[in-house]
Write a protein that holds these residues in place. Structure first.
Motif, PDB file in Angstrom:
ATOM      1  N   PHE A   1       0.852  -1.186   0.000  1.00 18.47           N
ATOM      2  CA  PHE A   1       0.000   0.000   0.000  1.00 18.47           C
ATOM      3  C   PHE A   1       0.885   1.231   0.000  1.00 18.47           C
ATOM      4  CE2 PHE A   1       0.434  -1.041   4.539  1.00 18.47           C
ATOM      5  CZ  PHE A   1       0.776   0.182   5.101  1.00 18.47           C
ATOM      6  N   THR A   2       0.284   2.395  -0.267  1.00 18.46           N
ATOM      7  CA  THR A   2       1.009   3.659  -0.336  1.00 18.46           C
ATOM      8  C   THR A   2       0.344   4.682   0.578  1.00 18.46           C
ATOM      9  OG1 THR A   2       1.715   3.254  -2.618  1.00 18.46           O
ATOM     10  CG2 THR A   2       1.768   5.536  -1.855  1.00 18.46           C
TER      11      THR A   2
ATOM     12  N   PHE B   1      -4.193   3.638  10.397  1.00 16.56           N
ATOM     13  CA  PHE B   1      -3.656   2.282  10.247  1.00 16.56           C
ATOM     14  C   PHE B   1      -4.280   1.431  11.343  1.00 16.56           C
ATOM     15  CE2 PHE B   1       0.456  -0.427  10.318  1.00 16.56           C
ATOM     16  CZ  PHE B   1      -0.040  -1.254   9.311  1.00 16.56           C
ATOM     17  N   LEU B   2      -5.193   0.548  10.979  1.00 15.44           N
ATOM     18  CA  LEU B   2      -6.001  -0.194  11.946  1.00 15.44           C
ATOM     19  C   LEU B   2      -5.784  -1.688  11.826  1.00 15.44           C
ATOM     20  CD1 LEU B   2      -9.437   1.652  11.531  1.00 15.44           C
ATOM     21  CD2 LEU B   2      -7.524   2.263  13.021  1.00 15.44           C
TER      22      LEU B   2
ATOM     23  N   VAL C   1      -6.210   2.163   6.230  1.00 15.80           N
ATOM     24  CA  VAL C   1      -5.484   0.956   5.842  1.00 15.80           C
ATOM     25  C   VAL C   1      -5.710  -0.032   6.981  1.00 15.80           C
ATOM     26  CG1 VAL C   1      -3.245  -0.082   5.362  1.00 15.80           C
ATOM     27  CG2 VAL C   1      -3.758   2.226   4.514  1.00 15.80           C
ATOM     28  N   VAL C   2      -6.371  -1.151   6.698  1.00 15.49           N
ATOM     29  CA  VAL C   2      -6.730  -2.116   7.732  1.00 15.49           C
ATOM     30  C   VAL C   2      -6.033  -3.440   7.442  1.00 15.49           C
ATOM     31  CG1 VAL C   2      -8.620  -3.259   8.953  1.00 15.49           C
ATOM     32  CG2 VAL C   2      -8.987  -0.999   7.932  1.00 15.49           C
TER      33      VAL C   2
ATOM     34  N   ALA D   1      -8.119  -3.875   3.853  1.00 18.18           N
ATOM     35  CA  ALA D   1      -8.792  -2.734   3.214  1.00 18.18           C
ATOM     36  C   ALA D   1      -7.799  -1.597   3.047  1.00 18.18           C
ATOM     37  CB  ALA D   1      -9.990  -2.278   4.046  1.00 18.18           C
ATOM     38  N   ASP D   2      -7.953  -0.870   1.960  1.00 18.49           N
ATOM     39  CA  ASP D   2      -7.168   0.336   1.674  1.00 18.49           C
ATOM     40  C   ASP D   2      -8.109   1.259   0.918  1.00 18.49           C
ATOM     41  OD1 ASP D   2      -5.370   2.284   0.992  1.00 18.49           O
ATOM     42  OD2 ASP D   2      -4.071   0.998  -0.234  1.00 18.49           O
ATOM     43  N   THR D   3      -8.856   2.073   1.678  1.00 19.36           N
ATOM     44  CA  THR D   3      -9.969   2.800   1.068  1.00 19.36           C
ATOM     45  C   THR D   3     -10.312   4.033   1.898  1.00 19.36           C
ATOM     46  OG1 THR D   3     -12.238   2.535   0.251  1.00 19.36           O
ATOM     47  CG2 THR D   3     -11.716   1.461   2.320  1.00 19.36           C
ATOM     48  N   SER D   4     -11.217   4.850   1.396  1.00 23.68           N
ATOM     49  CA  SER D   4     -11.652   6.029   2.143  1.00 23.68           C
ATOM     50  C   SER D   4     -12.500   5.615   3.340  1.00 23.68           C
ATOM     51  CB  SER D   4     -12.471   6.958   1.241  1.00 23.68           C
ATOM     52  OG  SER D   4     -13.734   6.376   0.953  1.00 23.68           O
TER      53      SER D   4
END
Length: 317
Positions: A22-23, A32-33, A198-199, A207-210
Motif C-alpha cells: 500500500f502507499t 492504520f487499523l 489501511v486495515v 482494506a485500503d480505502t476512504s
C-alpha cells in the motif's frame, strides 16, 4: 510518501506481516487499523529500519530509511513514549536529537512550545506522566520539521484537551501537504481524524480505502421510522418498492434508505411520523465486521470469566 511493496516479516514459523502492499500519500490522514497482533507495530518498525523485512520493500520518498542523510528532517515518528532516558530533561533529550541530526538548536524551544512542555523543559523525563511523555515523543517527531510524520497510538495518556490538540495537529500537517500516518485502537478518535483507512489482520491487507467507503462496505446504515398510522405507512412503502424490516417498539427500519424520500412519501399520503431518523453505521461496527475472522486474542465475559466471592477465607490456586 511511504511505499510498501510485498512487505513480509517472519519470525521462525510465524508470519507477522504478510506481503503488504500500500502507499501512504501526502495531504490526507490515513488511519492504520488492525486487531492486537495484526502486525501494525512490526510494519511501522520496518518502515523506520528498526526491523528488517524477510521479503518485499519499503521506501520513504523513494529511499530506504538507512540511506536518508538526515532522517529526522525527512520522517519523524512516535512509536514508544517511554523511549527516553529518564535522567535527561525534556530539553536535553531533544537537544541531543537535534545535534545528531544537524537540526538547529532553536527548534528545541519551538517544539517544546508546540506540544505545551515549555514549563517543564528542564525537568527530568523520569518524573513525567504518561501523557507528558507522549507530548515529548511528539515533540521529537516534529523536531526536524519533517515531510512525513508517523504516530503509533498518539492519544494514549492524553487528557481531552490533549486529544483535541493532537487531532487538530495531524489535520493541520496534512493540510500543509505532509504525509501523516497514524495507528490507533480508538475507533471513535480515528472516525474524527482519519480521511483514509489501511486495515490489516494477521499481517495481511484487508482494506485500503476512504473512511466513507469502508463504513459503507462493512456496516449497515438504515432509516428508522415510527408512526401512529403504521399499517398505512407499511402499505405506502411497499407500493413504492421500499423494503421494510420490523424493529422493536413498533418501529420500522429501511436499510440504505433515504430519509428525504420516505418523508416526502409520508407527506404525500397525509401520514403522521413520530420518528424519521437516518442511522449511520459507525467505524467501530464496520471494523468489527471486517476483522472478526482475524482477531487473535478473544476475551469472554460471563460467569466463568469473572471470579465469584467465595468468602473471606477462600484462597485461589
Amino acid at each position: 510518501m511511504i511505499e510498501l511493496e510485498g512487505l513480509t516479516k517472519r519470525y521462525g514459523g510465524t508470519v507477522a506481516v504478510d506481503h503488504l502492499t500500500f502507499t501512504v500519500r501526502p495531504g490526507v490522514v490515513p488511519g492504520f487499523l488492525g486487531p492486537n497482533g495484526a502486525g501494525k507495530s512490526t510494519t511501522m518498525r520496518m518502515i523506520l529500519g528498526l526491523d528488517h523485512p524477510t521479503a518485499g520493500d519499503v521506501r520513504i520518498d523513494g529511499t530506504h530509511y538507512d540511506r536518508l542523510k538526515d532522517p529526522l528532517t525527512c520522517i519523524g515518528a512516535l512509536l514508544d513514549a517511554k523511549a527516553v532516558h529518564g535522567g535527561r530533561s525534556a530539553y536535553h533529550h531533544l537537544l541531543w536529537l537535534a545535534q545528531s541530526n544537524g537540526i538547529p538548536s532553536r527548534r528545541v524551544a519551538e517544539v517544546l512550545e508546540t506540544v505545551g512542555l515549555t514549563a517543564v523543559a528542564r525537568k527530568k523525563a523520569k518524573g513525567f506522566s504518561y501523557g507528558m511523555g507522549q507530548r515529548l515523543g511528539i515533540a521529537a517527531a516534529l523536531l526536524g520539521d519533517p515531510r512525513i510524520v508517523m504516530f503509533d497510538e498518539p492519544v494514549n495518556g492524553l487528557d481531552p484537551e490533549g486529544i483535541h490538540w493532537i487531532r487538530n495537529l495531524m489535520k493541520a500537517l496534512a493540510a500543509q501537504g505532509r504525509t501523516v500516518f497514524v495507528s490507533s485502537h480508538l475507533m471513535s478518535e480515528m472516525a474524527l481524524t482519519a480521511d483514509h483507512l489501511v486495515v490489516i489482520g494477521r499481517g495481511r491487507l484487508l482494506a485500503d480505502t476512504s473512511m466513507a467507503d469502508f463504513i459503507r462496505a462493512n456496516a449497515r446504515s438504515y432509516v428508522r421510522i415510527r408512526s401512529p398510522q403504521r399499517e398505512r405507512l407499511l402499505d405506502v412503502l411497499h407500493q413504492a418498492g421500499i423494503t421494510v424490516v420490523e424493529a422493536g417498539g413498533g418501529a420500522l427500519e429501511v436499510a440504505g434508505g433515504k430519509a428525504e424520500r420516505i418523508g416526502e412519501l409520508a407527506a404525500r399520503h397525509g401520514l403522521v411520523l413520530h420518528e424519521l431518523s437516518p442511522r449511520q453505521a459507525s467505524l467501530e461496527e464496520a471494523f468489527m465486521q471486517l476483522t472478526a475472522d482475524t482477531v487473535e486474542y478473544h476475551a469472554h465475559a460471563g460467569p466463568a470469566a469473572v471470579p465469584q466471592d467465595r468468602g473471606a477465607g477462600w484462597k485461589g490456586a
